[in-house]
Motif scaffolding. Sequence first.
Motif, PDB file in Angstrom:
ATOM      1  N   THR A 149       0.870  -1.200  -0.163  1.00  0.00           N
ATOM      2  CA  THR A 149      -0.087  -0.095   0.093  1.00  0.00           C
ATOM      3  C   THR A 149       1.013   1.274  -0.035  1.00  0.00           C
ATOM      4  O   THR A 149       1.666   1.212   0.898  1.00  0.00           O
ATOM      5  N   PHE A 150       0.640   2.165  -1.065  1.00  0.00           N
ATOM      6  CA  PHE A 150       1.609   3.372  -1.043  1.00  0.00           C
ATOM      7  C   PHE A 150       0.693   4.493  -1.251  1.00  0.00           C
ATOM      8  O   PHE A 150      -0.191   4.481  -2.227  1.00  0.00           O
ATOM      9  N   LYS A 151       0.823   5.587  -0.597  1.00  0.00           N
ATOM     10  CA  LYS A 151      -0.023   6.683  -0.523  1.00  0.00           C
ATOM     11  C   LYS A 151      -1.696   6.348  -0.430  1.00  0.00           C
ATOM     12  O   LYS A 151      -2.470   6.921  -1.266  1.00  0.00           O
ATOM     13  N   GLY A 152      -1.776   5.315   0.111  1.00  0.00           N
ATOM     14  CA  GLY A 152      -3.324   4.966   0.529  1.00  0.00           C
ATOM     15  C   GLY A 152      -3.819   3.753  -0.609  1.00  0.00           C
ATOM     16  O   GLY A 152      -5.030   3.608  -0.655  1.00  0.00           O
ATOM     17  N   LYS A 153      -3.206   3.487  -1.654  1.00  0.00           N
ATOM     18  CA  LYS A 153      -3.729   2.696  -2.625  1.00  0.00           C
ATOM     19  C   LYS A 153      -2.837   1.392  -2.630  1.00  0.00           C
ATOM     20  O   LYS A 153      -1.548   1.419  -2.360  1.00  0.00           O
ATOM     21  N   ASP A 154      -3.413   0.246  -2.955  1.00  0.00           N
ATOM     22  CA  ASP A 154      -2.987  -1.154  -3.237  1.00  0.00           C
ATOM     23  C   ASP A 154      -2.156  -1.290  -4.401  1.00  0.00           C
ATOM     24  O   ASP A 154      -2.800  -0.854  -5.480  1.00  0.00           O
ATOM     25  N   TYR A 155      -1.180  -1.942  -4.314  1.00  0.00           N
ATOM     26  CA  TYR A 155      -0.457  -2.160  -5.651  1.00  0.00           C
ATOM     27  C   TYR A 155       0.137  -3.495  -5.729  1.00  0.00           C
ATOM     28  O   TYR A 155       0.518  -4.297  -4.609  1.00  0.00           O
ATOM     29  N   LEU A 156       0.307  -4.105  -6.763  1.00  0.00           N
ATOM     30  CA  LEU A 156       1.350  -5.263  -7.143  1.00  0.00           C
ATOM     31  C   LEU A 156       2.666  -4.683  -7.362  1.00  0.00           C
ATOM     32  O   LEU A 156       2.739  -3.847  -8.378  1.00  0.00           O
ATOM     33  N   VAL A 157       3.978  -5.060  -6.757  1.00  0.00           N
ATOM     34  CA  VAL A 157       5.044  -4.575  -7.103  1.00  0.00           C
ATOM     35  C   VAL A 157       6.222  -5.568  -7.395  1.00  0.00           C
ATOM     36  O   VAL A 157       6.248  -6.778  -6.704  1.00  0.00           O
ATOM     37  N   ASP A 169      21.428   0.816  -8.795  1.00  0.00           N
ATOM     38  CA  ASP A 169      20.122   1.261  -8.043  1.00  0.00           C
ATOM     39  C   ASP A 169      19.161  -0.033  -8.018  1.00  0.00           C
ATOM     40  O   ASP A 169      19.259  -0.840  -8.711  1.00  0.00           O
ATOM     41  N   VAL A 170      18.624   0.141  -6.873  1.00  0.00           N
ATOM     42  CA  VAL A 170      17.288  -0.813  -6.847  1.00  0.00           C
ATOM     43  C   VAL A 170      16.000  -0.153  -7.056  1.00  0.00           C
ATOM     44  O   VAL A 170      15.899   1.089  -6.433  1.00  0.00           O
ATOM     45  N   TRP A 171      15.256  -0.726  -8.077  1.00  0.00           N
ATOM     46  CA  TRP A 171      13.863  -0.023  -8.485  1.00  0.00           C
ATOM     47  C   TRP A 171      12.604  -0.997  -7.890  1.00  0.00           C
ATOM     48  O   TRP A 171      12.880  -2.181  -8.012  1.00  0.00           O
ATOM     49  N   TYR A 172      11.789  -0.058  -7.749  1.00  0.00           N
ATOM     50  CA  TYR A 172      10.410  -0.854  -7.465  1.00  0.00           C
ATOM     51  C   TYR A 172       9.380  -0.165  -8.282  1.00  0.00           C
ATOM     52  O   TYR A 172       9.340   1.066  -8.463  1.00  0.00           O
ATOM     53  N   PHE A 173       8.672  -1.131  -8.992  1.00  0.00           N
ATOM     54  CA  PHE A 173       7.505  -0.770  -9.971  1.00  0.00           C
ATOM     55  C   PHE A 173       6.142  -1.070  -9.571  1.00  0.00           C
ATOM     56  O   PHE A 173       5.936  -2.227  -9.075  1.00  0.00           O
ATOM     57  N   TYR A 174       5.258  -0.175  -9.156  1.00  0.00           N
ATOM     58  CA  TYR A 174       3.858  -0.542  -8.694  1.00  0.00           C
ATOM     59  C   TYR A 174       2.982  -0.709  -9.935  1.00  0.00           C
ATOM     60  O   TYR A 174       2.817   0.578 -10.364  1.00  0.00           O
ATOM     61  N   PHE A 175       1.897  -1.659  -9.815  1.00  0.00           N
ATOM     62  CA  PHE A 175       1.217  -1.672 -10.869  1.00  0.00           C
ATOM     63  C   PHE A 175      -0.207  -1.786 -10.044  1.00  0.00           C
ATOM     64  O   PHE A 175      -0.637  -2.415  -9.035  1.00  0.00           O
ATOM     65  N   ASN A 176      -1.125  -1.285 -10.822  1.00  0.00           N
ATOM     66  CA  ASN A 176      -2.532  -1.239 -10.524  1.00  0.00           C
ATOM     67  C   ASN A 176      -3.258  -2.819 -10.548  1.00  0.00           C
ATOM     68  O   ASN A 176      -2.945  -3.585 -11.457  1.00  0.00           O
ATOM     69  N   PRO A 177      -3.568  -3.462  -9.452  1.00  0.00           N
ATOM     70  CA  PRO A 177      -3.806  -4.785  -9.482  1.00  0.00           C
ATOM     71  C   PRO A 177      -4.913  -5.187 -10.158  1.00  0.00           C
ATOM     72  O   PRO A 177      -5.236  -6.330 -10.578  1.00  0.00           O
ATOM     73  N   LYS A 178      -5.690  -4.135 -10.756  1.00  0.00           N
ATOM     74  CA  LYS A 178      -7.097  -4.335 -11.734  1.00  0.00           C
ATOM     75  C   LYS A 178      -6.629  -4.260 -13.128  1.00  0.00           C
ATOM     76  O   LYS A 178      -6.866  -5.087 -13.944  1.00  0.00           O
ATOM     77  N   THR A 179      -5.863  -3.118 -13.571  1.00  0.00           N
ATOM     78  CA  THR A 179      -5.731  -2.780 -14.846  1.00  0.00           C
ATOM     79  C   THR A 179      -4.102  -3.230 -15.280  1.00  0.00           C
ATOM     80  O   THR A 179      -3.887  -3.363 -16.468  1.00  0.00           O
ATOM     81  N   TYR A 180      -3.392  -3.329 -14.291  1.00  0.00           N
ATOM     82  CA  TYR A 180      -1.897  -3.515 -14.570  1.00  0.00           C
ATOM     83  C   TYR A 180      -0.926  -2.263 -15.094  1.00  0.00           C
ATOM     84  O   TYR A 180      -0.124  -2.562 -15.605  1.00  0.00           O
ATOM     85  N   ALA A 181      -1.837  -1.236 -15.044  1.00  0.00           N
ATOM     86  CA  ALA A 181      -1.155   0.026 -15.460  1.00  0.00           C
ATOM     87  C   ALA A 181       0.220   0.324 -14.609  1.00  0.00           C
ATOM     88  O   ALA A 181      -0.236   0.043 -13.230  1.00  0.00           O
ATOM     89  N   MET A 182       1.043   0.825 -14.846  1.00  0.00           N
ATOM     90  CA  MET A 182       2.142   1.217 -14.074  1.00  0.00           C
ATOM     91  C   MET A 182       1.845   2.734 -13.542  1.00  0.00           C
ATOM     92  O   MET A 182       1.430   3.677 -14.298  1.00  0.00           O
TER      93      MET A 182
END
Length: 239
Positions: A149-157, A169-182
């Motif tokens: 949960t980031f800034k009040g929203k749930d994500y797949l990371v 660097d170490v990167w993290y990519f957060y995707f909408n769990p319904k649409t899979y938009a980044m």
Amino acid sequence: MRFIILFLFASSFSIGLSSQNLKANELLEKAITYHDPSGYWNTFSGTFKVTMTTPNQSPRVSAITLKIPSEFFSVTAVRDTISQTYTMNKNDCSLFYGETQLNEASAKEKNMSCERANMYKNYYTYLYGLPMKLKDNGTNIDPNVERKTFKGKDYLVLKATYDAEVGSDVWYFYFNPKTYAMEVYQFYKTDENGKVNPDSGEYILLTEDETINGIIMPKIRAWYYNKDDKYLGTDTLGK
């Protein structure tokens, strides 16, 4: 009414359950399908504009041309009527200040260089080629999909690290769990032992979409420091 409520609950539960069971490569493929539904990225040839706004500075408007198959890149950035152009045609570099092409000495006076041109090429190709660029050689995707949960929203990371010659660097990519938009990405710096410094790096909030030559790119990117949430600036994409 009770049937409708149960149906909606079952549907949302099914979506949540299926996203929980996703493997990293499956999530990446779904995200790529969202952002590049027709598989155009590897043949992308196009021009787009990015307006960068930062506190206490005039906006900078950059016209960017990417031709992936021919390895061509050019960016012309204008701020306060000053125009600078960096071009990479495969390994050949050209630098312009206004309409004047610069030699090595005059480029140094203007704080311009072919090293910076190549850096801009890598920067813009990477950021505007995400998430497709996560399939590049030298990118290492953690096989585990995290739920955050980031800034009040749930994500797949997805977590990404890179071979030494690519980056530290170490990167993290957060995707909408319904649409899979980044919708967010975030990076941290590491020390000489590869340990992440939690006070380093930035996170970038992505909102709205802009379709450029068939690629669905985030239109607005707002940049912040991880350490204190300090706002750094916003990039707005346009045609």
